[in-house]
Design a protein around this motif. Structure first.
Motif: not given
Length: 143
Positions: A52-65, A125-128, A130-140
């Motif tokens: 899940p850490c690797i997915k978070l990096d690839n799907q969220i942290w590396q996203s342009e959004a 606080k939150l964990g992994y 499975n959201l698109p980057p824009s939704d993950y940003i909101k979840a933060i």
């Protein structure tokens, strides 16, 4: 052999390309956050073993959004806990990461994303997820 060299090169290239955006020092992050009026995003990861850490990096942290959003609003801190011998951190950095975990990740969750204010007080606080980057940003920011 060439395939493993290529994979290693890609991994290193990924680390180099993201190194400019992430710090590994919370004290430095607090200084920058106060100066630039930003929150701090502290991420606990297991970069070489936690799927899940690797997915978070690839799907969220590396996203342009996320990169665009973070540049304007966040100071990014990564506390990595690799397990493979060849990925081990320098002893001083490992001690810093351990101290961060004692304070902010007492249950040892991976990944754990901790939103902090400029004084390093926990906002969320939150964990992994499975959201698109824009939704993950909101979840933060959602409690």
């Amino acid at each position: 052999m060439m395939k493993s060299i290529f994979i290693s090169f890609c991994f290193l290239l990924n680390l180099v390309s993201t190194a400019q955006e992430w710090t590994h020092d919370l004290d430095h992050a607090k200084e920058v956050a106060q100066k630039e009026q930003k929150d701090i995003l502290l991420v606990f990861s297991g970069s070489d073993w936690c799927a899940p850490c690797i997915k978070l990096d690839n799907q969220i942290w590396q996203s342009e959004a996320f990169k665009t959003y973070a540049k304007k609003h966040l100071v990014l801190v990564r506390a990595d806990f690799p397990k493979r011998k060849n990925n081990q951190l320098p002893e001083e950095q490992q001690k810093k990461n351990n101290a961060l975990a004692e304070q902010y990740n007492t249950y040892g969750y991976f990944p754990l994303v901790v939103l902090l204010n400029q004084k390093a007080e926990v906002l969320n606080k939150l964990g992994y997820k499975n959201l698109p980057p824009s939704d993950y940003i909101k979840a933060i920011y959602e409690k």
